[in-house]
Enzyme design. Sequence first.
Site, PDB file in Angstrom:
ATOM      1  N   SER A   1     -57.994 -15.727  18.145  1.00  0.00           N
ATOM      2  CA  SER A   1     -58.893 -15.698  19.330  1.00  0.00           C
ATOM      3  C   SER A   1     -57.800 -15.512  21.113  1.00  0.00           C
ATOM      4  CB  SER A   1     -59.832 -17.442  19.766  1.00  0.00           C
ATOM      5  OG  SER A   1     -60.894 -16.935  18.823  1.00  0.00           O
TER       6      SER A   1
ATOM      7  N   GLU B   1       0.513  -0.759   0.211  1.00  0.00           N
ATOM      8  CA  GLU B   1      -0.073  -0.207   0.096  1.00  0.00           C
ATOM      9  C   GLU B   1       0.468   1.411   0.150  1.00  0.00           C
ATOM     10  OE1 GLU B   1      -3.405   0.425  -0.433  1.00  0.00           O
ATOM     11  OE2 GLU B   1      -3.129  -2.414  -0.180  1.00  0.00           O
TER      12      GLU B   1
END
Length: 700
Positions: A389, A120
């Site tokens: 329900s 790099e």
Amino acid sequence: MDVDAWIDTSLWRFFHAFAAWWEGVTIASRKFRARGFNRVLVELTCEGLTLGLAGFILLFALAQPSIKATAHGLPQETDYSVLFLDRHGEEIGRRGVLRSAAVPIDEIPDQFIKALLATEDRRFFDHFGIDFFGLVRALSENARAGGVVQGGSTLTQQLAKNLFLSNERTLDRKIKEAFLALWLETHLSKREILSMYLDRAYMGGGTFGAAAAAEFYFGKNIRDVSLAEAAMLAGLFKAPTKYAPHINLPAARARANEVLTNMVQANFLTEGQVIEARRHPATAIDRKTIQSPDYFLDYAFDEVQKIAKDAGIKPRNLVARTTLDMDLQKLADESIEYHLRQFGSSYHVGQAAMVSIADDGSVRAMVGGRDYGESQFNRAARALRQPGSSFKVYVYATAMKQGMKPSDTIVDSPITIGKWSPQNYEHSFAGRISLSYALAHSLNVPAVKLYQKVGFQNTVETAKDMGVESKLRGDKTMALGTSEVTVLDQATAYTVFANGGMDPHRHSISQITDSSGKVLWDARRDMPPRRRVLSEEATKSMNEMLVAVAEGGTGRRSQLSMVRNGGKTGTTQDYRDGWFCGFTGNFSTAVWYGNDSFKPTNRLTGGTLPAMTWQRYMEAAEKTVSLKPIPYIDNPFKTDAGAAASADGAPDQPRVPDTLTRPAQDVLAEIATQLENLPPMELEHLASARNAGDGSSPQP
């Protein structure tokens, strides 16, 4: 006249004196006038100063955005990185940006540093943030190749981009990047810049920093990576998504080979030193084999962020101890998958969700769908479905709060509200019946009449007090479960029945610490105190009725062999949703089945697949804990191991590991620790004890 004369005289004298002074200046300046070659040098110098001043003004204008960006120093981290532990302290996963605690630069392997710099930024320790030699070299290489094959950005520039800027490729961004790189170089040392870059660079797979990448890809500490692994990690900085080894291992290995070549070309290593790494390239761990409770982790991550915001927690790298029990989570996953495979096609149902909560409100298991890999949508915590329900418990709980009893009667007869005439499931009416009978057989008309009697808003308030967080409409049909809720809502609310009428106190996080172990939030300390939601009498009445539902009503398939349980079934219009929500003294668990498309199922009711799944899970879950009775219920435990019944026959139950319960393990671990800390026994005492055991007298 005198004033006018004085003014004229003064003006004349002033201009005369100025003319004389200017003539003197002109005569004196002639002595410094350059001629010939000297004049050329002076003109060039003057033009240079003029252009330099203009350039300085231009640079100052271009630097304004960077000056503003650095006005408050380095930016604070905004994204959370959370490591999650289960209730026993075992790691179960991570969420947010995957970042580990920063590793000191001195402890990072030298071979990894060399691999990074060789690839790099080889002149990192020689430039001042912008490498003009490297930029010229990159331009020439790109021109020779006819494309972009080499970048000219330094590590400092890349760090500036990571800290302050986005990834957009514009001239404006590159200018800002250059100024910010200069600012970093003047405010930080080279070692600090390198350390910060290694800690914050994105390295694929959701990881940030070399330490997190080493753990994610190789399952090891960055301090322990080999040369081959270091080369593969260094290759990620250029294009982390493209070269991520868990996605494209051949590309990652090819890139690592380039990194090794760069290290040789930079004279960091010899060809002989890298030949072993070339012959035996690194291999990433197979993350597909790692089981993770992903639906729960997504939910818990949202909870951590909410807690951190409310509590003003500043650190972004956190460790969260959750309430999840991995044994119960595996049971829940197995129960859902078993029933979908066995009965999914026959019932035409494709999805399911489940939440199990302990009586203290801690979430023990969560299944948000059949396959997290196919769909990350959490149907347990985010999907709004009609509860049918199973919603009636709020109507009946409101009635019990108002002083009614299970033995009170109500008339099951036709009723019309406006243009709506509710019907029972069998399209018949039972006449005068008790509230307990109406709930056990899930009759709709009595529920609607009771809903009218206790009040719409009162029912909404009861549901909210019991832990329902979804917005409820409070209209005339809500008693039959037409207002959508989540599975998590239902499991939370039914916890009130399991804990004796106290508020649910639901939580999935028990403790939050920073990366150093400092406690930032603790549920026992920071959560609000519990309060009573239902009176003891109302809770007793509800528990009696809900146990009757499980033992003689629509929830018969949910019965357990060791302990009595309560619960309520739920089935929506056209059989789109099937629910069973039930509880014991230990857990409250809600199960839902349906389809994401809202397509009707093949007559799926809450008393079939949901109740069967609930029973399979709870039968095994109750074996992992000490049995607790449902509050206020007579004869809570069963002695007949065959009490659980099923119309389809009881399927084989999931096996629970033949190990001690967790509390027993904790006690034994504590005893072992105490034994280890005991001082060593004197030899004389040891001999005396041995001889006493043998019945002989000690040797002289």
